[in-house]
Design a protein around this motif. Structure first.
Motif, PDB file in Angstrom:
ATOM      1  N   SER A 379      32.918  84.360  33.449  1.00 27.74           N
ATOM      2  CA  SER A 379      33.016  83.170  33.095  1.00 27.74           C
ATOM      3  C   SER A 379      32.595  82.000  34.687  1.00 27.74           C
ATOM      4  O   SER A 379      32.174  81.273  34.877  1.00 27.74           O
ATOM      5  N   ASP A 380      32.853  83.128  35.990  1.00 30.02           N
ATOM      6  CA  ASP A 380      31.828  83.001  37.095  1.00 30.02           C
ATOM      7  C   ASP A 380      30.533  82.429  37.229  1.00 30.02           C
ATOM      8  O   ASP A 380      30.584  81.744  37.747  1.00 30.02           O
ATOM      9  N   VAL A 381      30.267  83.787  36.596  1.00 26.15           N
ATOM     10  CA  VAL A 381      28.408  84.106  36.728  1.00 26.15           C
ATOM     11  C   VAL A 381      28.425  83.246  36.083  1.00 26.15           C
ATOM     12  O   VAL A 381      27.339  82.016  36.274  1.00 26.15           O
ATOM     13  N   ALA A 382      28.849  82.344  34.650  1.00 29.00           N
ATOM     14  CA  ALA A 382      28.007  81.554  33.660  1.00 29.00           C
ATOM     15  C   ALA A 382      28.169  79.529  34.807  1.00 29.00           C
ATOM     16  O   ALA A 382      27.355  79.091  34.605  1.00 29.00           O
ATOM     17  N   LEU A 383      29.154  79.575  35.399  1.00 27.57           N
ATOM     18  CA  LEU A 383      29.766  78.357  36.216  1.00 27.57           C
ATOM     19  C   LEU A 383      28.412  78.524  37.353  1.00 27.57           C
ATOM     20  O   LEU A 383      28.245  77.594  37.320  1.00 27.57           O
ATOM     21  N   ILE A 384      27.763  79.695  37.731  1.00 31.07           N
ATOM     22  CA  ILE A 384      26.636  79.294  38.640  1.00 31.07           C
ATOM     23  C   ILE A 384      25.531  78.958  37.998  1.00 31.07           C
ATOM     24  O   ILE A 384      25.022  78.487  38.642  1.00 31.07           O
ATOM     25  N   ILE A 385      25.269  79.814  37.072  1.00 33.72           N
ATOM     26  CA  ILE A 385      23.952  79.752  35.894  1.00 33.72           C
ATOM     27  C   ILE A 385      23.750  78.346  36.393  1.00 33.72           C
ATOM     28  O   ILE A 385      23.002  77.469  35.995  1.00 33.72           O
ATOM     29  N   ILE A 386      25.083  77.775  35.068  1.00 32.87           N
ATOM     30  CA  ILE A 386      25.234  76.484  34.738  1.00 32.87           C
ATOM     31  C   ILE A 386      24.859  75.685  35.952  1.00 32.87           C
ATOM     32  O   ILE A 386      24.235  73.976  36.330  1.00 32.87           O
ATOM     33  N   ALA A 387      25.958  75.747  37.276  1.00 34.86           N
ATOM     34  CA  ALA A 387      26.091  74.439  38.568  1.00 34.86           C
ATOM     35  C   ALA A 387      24.172  74.857  38.475  1.00 34.86           C
ATOM     36  O   ALA A 387      23.817  73.972  39.279  1.00 34.86           O
ATOM     37  N   ALA A 388      23.718  75.620  39.195  1.00 33.22           N
ATOM     38  CA  ALA A 388      22.404  75.747  39.544  1.00 33.22           C
ATOM     39  C   ALA A 388      21.022  75.676  38.534  1.00 33.22           C
ATOM     40  O   ALA A 388      20.431  74.421  39.940  1.00 33.22           O
ATOM     41  N   TYR A 389      21.583  75.248  37.104  1.00 35.75           N
ATOM     42  CA  TYR A 389      20.667  74.278  36.825  1.00 35.75           C
ATOM     43  C   TYR A 389      20.491  73.036  36.616  1.00 35.75           C
ATOM     44  O   TYR A 389      19.505  72.298  36.845  1.00 35.75           O
ATOM     45  N   SER A 390      22.074  72.264  36.479  1.00 30.91           N
ATOM     46  CA  SER A 390      21.664  71.142  36.783  1.00 30.91           C
ATOM     47  C   SER A 390      21.702  70.900  38.474  1.00 30.91           C
ATOM     48  O   SER A 390      20.961  69.320  38.461  1.00 30.91           O
ATOM     49  N   ILE A 391      21.550  71.224  39.799  1.00 29.18           N
ATOM     50  CA  ILE A 391      21.264  71.127  40.631  1.00 29.18           C
ATOM     51  C   ILE A 391      19.828  70.837  40.953  1.00 29.18           C
ATOM     52  O   ILE A 391      19.460  69.950  41.841  1.00 29.18           O
ATOM     53  N   LEU A 392      19.373  72.247  40.978  1.00 28.16           N
ATOM     54  CA  LEU A 392      18.012  72.706  40.789  1.00 28.16           C
ATOM     55  C   LEU A 392      17.207  71.044  39.832  1.00 28.16           C
ATOM     56  O   LEU A 392      16.196  70.860  40.515  1.00 28.16           O
ATOM     57  N   SER A 451      44.146  83.315  30.729  1.00 33.01           N
ATOM     58  CA  SER A 451      43.114  83.185  31.484  1.00 33.01           C
ATOM     59  C   SER A 451      41.698  82.566  31.023  1.00 33.01           C
ATOM     60  O   SER A 451      40.675  82.540  31.798  1.00 33.01           O
ATOM     61  N   GLN A 452      41.695  82.399  29.394  1.00 33.03           N
ATOM     62  CA  GLN A 452      40.068  81.632  29.084  1.00 33.03           C
ATOM     63  C   GLN A 452      41.126  80.599  28.925  1.00 33.03           C
ATOM     64  O   GLN A 452      39.468  80.062  29.437  1.00 33.03           O
ATOM     65  N   TRP A 453      42.255  79.814  29.273  1.00 31.78           N
ATOM     66  CA  TRP A 453      41.665  78.475  29.648  1.00 31.78           C
ATOM     67  C   TRP A 453      41.685  78.355  30.779  1.00 31.78           C
ATOM     68  O   TRP A 453      40.750  76.929  31.417  1.00 31.78           O
ATOM     69  N   LYS A 454      41.960  79.087  31.444  1.00 31.96           N
ATOM     70  CA  LYS A 454      41.883  78.645  33.510  1.00 31.96           C
ATOM     71  C   LYS A 454      40.081  78.533  32.910  1.00 31.96           C
ATOM     72  O   LYS A 454      39.360  78.388  34.195  1.00 31.96           O
ATOM     73  N   GLY A 455      39.362  79.608  32.563  1.00 28.75           N
ATOM     74  CA  GLY A 455      38.244  80.241  32.656  1.00 28.75           C
ATOM     75  C   GLY A 455      37.558  79.008  32.104  1.00 28.75           C
ATOM     76  O   GLY A 455      36.262  77.880  32.963  1.00 28.75           O
ATOM     77  N   PHE A 456      37.521  78.348  31.415  1.00 32.49           N
ATOM     78  CA  PHE A 456      37.035  76.980  30.460  1.00 32.49           C
ATOM     79  C   PHE A 456      37.423  75.775  31.132  1.00 32.49           C
ATOM     80  O   PHE A 456      36.114  74.592  31.331  1.00 32.49           O
ATOM     81  N   TYR A 457      38.352  75.454  31.909  1.00 31.63           N
ATOM     82  CA  TYR A 457      38.530  74.412  32.555  1.00 31.63           C
ATOM     83  C   TYR A 457      38.235  74.195  34.035  1.00 31.63           C
ATOM     84  O   TYR A 457      37.551  73.383  34.685  1.00 31.63           O
ATOM     85  N   ASN A 458      38.330  75.396  34.375  1.00 31.62           N
ATOM     86  CA  ASN A 458      37.258  75.758  35.629  1.00 31.62           C
ATOM     87  C   ASN A 458      36.207  75.024  36.179  1.00 31.62           C
ATOM     88  O   ASN A 458      35.263  74.514  36.715  1.00 31.62           O
ATOM     89  N   ILE A 459      35.471  75.471  34.511  1.00 28.56           N
ATOM     90  CA  ILE A 459      33.685  74.979  34.856  1.00 28.56           C
ATOM     91  C   ILE A 459      33.141  73.750  34.274  1.00 28.56           C
ATOM     92  O   ILE A 459      32.767  73.216  34.852  1.00 28.56           O
ATOM     93  N   THR A 460      34.017  73.199  33.730  1.00 32.17           N
ATOM     94  CA  THR A 460      34.317  71.345  33.036  1.00 32.17           C
ATOM     95  C   THR A 460      34.018  70.812  34.011  1.00 32.17           C
ATOM     96  O   THR A 460      34.163  69.603  34.383  1.00 32.17           O
ATOM     97  N   LEU A 461      35.279  71.397  35.118  1.00 34.88           N
ATOM     98  CA  LEU A 461      35.725  70.812  35.968  1.00 34.88           C
ATOM     99  C   LEU A 461      34.875  70.539  37.186  1.00 34.88           C
ATOM    100  O   LEU A 461      34.558  69.602  37.119  1.00 34.88           O
ATOM    101  N   ASN A 462      34.833  71.964  37.528  1.00 33.40           N
ATOM    102  CA  ASN A 462      33.466  72.054  39.199  1.00 33.40           C
ATOM    103  C   ASN A 462      32.158  71.231  38.219  1.00 33.40           C
ATOM    104  O   ASN A 462      31.538  70.663  38.905  1.00 33.40           O
TER     105      ASN A 462
END
Length: 899
Positions: A379-392, A451-462
């Protein structure tokens, strides 16, 4: 002695501390009780009534006898404090006789006034700003250094002694001057010779503080006058500017007065750096309005003067000075608090209780924002990949209308995903624990579900934050002229709102911890902690309601785009909807009427209204109350309507689709029936009948059902009997739905399958009996019927009377009783294999057993989970744990005792 500070909350909600048994070296679980400047706001308001009257008496009686405690252990009586006495104001009061030190303070102030009067233009501006920053540094750096040295090494007391302030023999003139100065500022109960050195040193320190405070205030006012200008705006804005500035200054004055009323000189002048009080203080009034009121809202006058002066230079100087004050708090006061009273880090965050041992909560190392990043967590790696794509994609693309639209659409999409899924998941989790049930059905624990909810919530919130920032960046244009209109003001307010948002989020996380931040009481309600209101929650019940969206409004101000304002509005409305429709009902369900009705700010406003109610015209008061009641009624009705829609919409849609499907199927099959029906003798259908071998009209779930049939002698040997829900077939002459395998032949010669259920056929073959069991049954409660069909078709020749299949719910938590019930269900669902290991069950039979468990225990388990457990004993242990986790969320008196 190892005594602890007693902490209490009075009926009016004010916080009190009892330091009567406090000694130096004690480790206390709360922040400083002595200084409101150092009050962290994280003090837990426990409900206690003991010694309350004593606290109220002391806080309201300025002549109450108080005692101090020196580091050496000496206890001494503090002099009485005269009511409404302000030593800092007596310095310039012409009615009060002046001491030599008073003339030093007055001379310092007059020198600045003379400098202001004899300079002009930019010279005056530069000199006045230099004077202000000199005295501001004297406060933050000078006083900060003295307090830091006193806190760590008692240096101030040591320096005062070495300089001879209290040495009558070596320095008699300084001794007499010091004595005269201190005695003139104190009550008659003060005895210079008998007071401890620490107390007298504190009084000397106070005089240096008075000098700095007076000169700091004077230099700021003179700087504001020197920089005053007349901005280019219409008369209405000028009036609003002046009235707003005056209001902030008056508010600032009230904050200072009310703070001094509460804490008096002891905390005003950092008394606990020198000695400690052996009596209690009650923190109410302004200390219920905001955290660190002396350093936060206590500097509202800065911004009032900035408005009146109309100068961005004054505003910038005010912001820098205000920021320096917070640095002073973090660097000087907070370390002293932690050293003297104990660190509050172990007490500020909400952590779940540790009462149940059926599961373990992992260490709090989940990703929050980008903190606690773990490259091995998907979930952490997924957030970094999605965030990097969005920002770049936003930074590297052109600023065309097409790319701006994509950025806006991306921001809207992430906000919709976060709000919609966030709200729906929590709503259904609160209602019937749907999210947890999904993971339990697949053999996973409730901790894994959370735990799965926390990963999902953190990705969508960020991503909702990141995409919003990128959209604001795309629509932002760097100003060509920063002095035109409200450009600078927009940017200043915008960045201020962003900082406020960050502060609010950090404060919420510090108070709630990961358990509260990730909605732990939705997923692990049995571990819900005791309900306390600490930190920012001491002042407001739901800080995220408005403050949690301040960054959106800040970025909207900075970008000055209507589209960004629209996105900010959507974010604000969705946030309010989730709080009102999901969070508040769940909190009432878990904590009941123990929830606080009013926060600190609300109580303070209510108290002020009551105190001055006689000054408010009755007509205005009536209209305000009517307006408030109307708004509350509209909000309640809207919330109820939305809750009803969310609760009932899915079932209604399903019924509508199912009814449409049934109507279409019925029309088609009736058309076919009309085509072939003439080949049959309809009147002969009265010779067919079905009778059930059951008592009454109810059958326990899973029990075999014996069906006796009667048919004419010339009936077809490929006739068959099917089991159906009563509601599935509209027509009595033709079956419209497939049997899905729940059927039986009536003659061994008619079919090659489904003949094992035949138990008896008469010699004339005009009657017989079949038994429906195991996979031929419906393994769910409901009303059903049997239908006799003619010649491998769906023409109905006879129907049985309707009957009900019911499940006997098991509420036992004893593992042996649950295991016995499982063995009985296993014999009913798979009688020939019940002695084997569950690992050897075929998928179809495991699914049947799973349905039996679902309607008996109310827990749905995937068939593969049954196979993996392998035995009814292991399955019983899993069910007991699941039943504890999935118990209804109902507030009880037991919960109330823990609040």
């Amino acid at each position: 002695m190892n005594n602890m500070v007693k902490e209490k909350t009075l009926d009016d909600g004010s916080l009190s501390f009892d330091n009567s048994s406090l000694e130096f070296g004690s480790s206390l679980p709360v922040s400083s009780a002595s200084s409101p400047k150092k009050l962290s706001g994280n003090d837990k308001p426990f409900l206690a009534r003991d010694e309350e009257d004593e606290n109220v008496e002391e806080s309201s009686n300025p002549n109450f006898e108080r005692y101090g405690l020196t580091p050496s252990g000496e206890t001494f009586r503090l002099p009485d404090e005269q009511e409404n006495r302000r030593s800092i104001l007596e310095t310039i009061d012409p009615r009060v006789p002046k001491t030599p030190w008073d003339w030093v303070v007055i001379g310092s102030i007059l020198s600045q006034v003379i400098l202001y009067l004899f300079t002009r233009g930019n010279t005056r501006r530069v000199l006045m700003m230099a004077c202000f920053f000199f005295w501001r540094m004297s406060y933050d750096i000078g006083i900060g250094f003295l307090l830091h040295s006193q806190s760590n090494d008692r240096k101030v007391v040591e320096w005062v002694v070495k300089l001879g302030f209290f040495d009558k023999e070596k320095n008699p003139k300084l001794y007499e001057m010091t004595k005269h100065q201190l005695v003139s500022k104190m009550d008659s109960s003060y005895n210079f010779e008998k007071s401890p050195i620490e107390f007298n040193s504190w009084l000397v320190f106070r005089h240096f503080v008075d000098l700095i405070l007076m000169c700091d205030f004077c230099s700021y006012v003179l700087m504001a006058f020197a920089w005053t200008c007349w901005p280019n705006m219409n008369f209405l804005f000028h009036m609003l500017r002046f009235f707003g500035g005056i209001a902030l200054i008056v508010f600032n004055y009230w904050v200072k007065l009310d703070a001094h009323r509460v804490v008096r000189d002891y905390a005003w002048y950092w008394g606990d750096f020198f000695f400690l009080l052996r009596s209690s203080l009650v923190f109410n009034g302004v200390f219920e309005l905001a955290p660190h009121p002396m350093y936060s809202i206590g500097y509202a006058g800065y911004y009032g003067m900035s408005l009146i002066s109309g100068s961005y230079g004054v505003l910038l100087a005010s912001m820098v000075a205000h920021a320096a004050q917070f640095i002073f708090l973090l660097v000087v006061e907070n370390p002293h608090i932690e050293k003297t009273y104990g660190s509050e880090s172990a007490h500020s965050r909400i952590t779940p209780r540790d009462e149940d041992a059926e599961f373990e909560i992992p260490a709090a190392r989940d990703l929050v924002g980008l903190v606690n990043f773990n490259s091995a967590r998907i979930s952490d790696v997924a957030l970094i990949i999605i965030a990097a794509y969005s920002i770049l994609s936003s930074l590297l693309s052109s600023n065309s209308y097409y790319n701006q639209f994509l950025a806006l659409f991306q921001a809207f999409l992430w906000r919709f995903l976060h709000s919609a899924f966030h709200g729906l998941i929590l709503f259904y989790q609160s209602r019937d624990k749907a999210w947890s049930r999904h993971f339990i059905r697949n053999g996973e624990s409730v901790v894994q579900a959370w735990s799965q909810w926390k990963g999902f919530y953190n990705i969508t919130l960020n991503m909702s934050y990141i995409s919003f920032c990128m959209a604001a960046w795309k629509l932002y244009h760097l100003p060509n002229n920063w002095t035109y209109g409200l450009v600078t003001l927009r940017h200043t307010l915008g960045f201020g709102l962003v900082v406020l948002h960050i502060y609010t989020s950090i404060s919420i996380y510090e108070d709630l911890g990961q358990y509260g931040w990730f909605y732990g009481d939705f997923f692990l309600p049995n571990r819900s902690p005791k309900l306390v209101y600490q930190g920012i929650y001491r002042y407001v019940n739901n800080p995220e309601r408005f403050l949690g969206c301040s960054a959106y409004w800040g970025l909207a101000l900075i970008s000055n785009s209507a589209w960004i304002f629209l996105l900010a509005t959507l974010a604000q409305l969705s946030n309010l909807a989730i709080i009102r429709l999901v969070e508040q009902p769940h909190m009432r369900k878990v904590y009941g009427n123990a929830l606080r009705k009013e926060a600190g700010i609300s109580k303070l406003i209510k108290q002020a209204t009551q105190d001055h109610g006689s000054k408010i015209p009755k007509s205005i008061e009536t209209h305000v109350k009517a307006l408030g009641n109307t708004v509350d009624r509209v909000l309640d009705q809207t919330a109820e309507a939305l809750q009803e829609f969310v609760s009932t919409a899915p079932p209604k849609v399903q019924v509508l689709l199912k009814g449409t499907e049934s109507s279409l199927r019925r029309s088609a099959q009736l058309a076919i029936l009309k085509l072939f029906a003439p080949q049959f003798d309809r009147h002969g259908s009265t010779s067919y009948s079905l009778n059930l071998g059951i008592e009454g009209s109810k059958v326990p779930l899973g029990f075999p059902i014996h069906v006796k049939w009667v048919a004419p002698l010339d009936h077809e040997n490929n006739d068959w009997i099917g089991l159906y829900r009563v509601s599935d077939n509209v027509s009595d002459i033709h079956t419209q739905v497939p049997s899905e395998g729940r059927w039986s032949a009536i003659d061994n010669k008619g079919y090659n399958s489904h003949t094992s259920s035949i138990t008896h056929v008469s010699e004339a073959k005009d009657s017989g009996e079949v038994v429906f069991s195991r996979e031929l049954l419906f393994w769910e409660p409901g009303t059903y019927e049997f239908r006799y069909h003619h010649s491998n078709k769906h023409l109905v020749m006879a129907k049985s009377q309707p009957f009900e299949i019911y499940a006997t719910a098991s509420e036992s938590k004893d593992i042996s009783e649950v295991e016995n019930t499982l063995n009985k269900l296993l014999k009913l669902s798979v009688p020939e294999d019940h002695s084997k290991s569950l690992q050897d069950l075929p998928d179809g039979k495991a699914k049947t057993f799973s349905k039996a468990i679902k309607y008996t225990f109310g827990v749905e388990l995937g068939y593969h989970v049954i196979q993996v457990d392998g035995s009814t004993k292991a399955l019983a242990s899993r069910l007991i744990s699941a039943l504890k986790i999935l118990q209804p969320l109902n507030y009880s008196e037991e919960n109330k005792k823990d609040v």
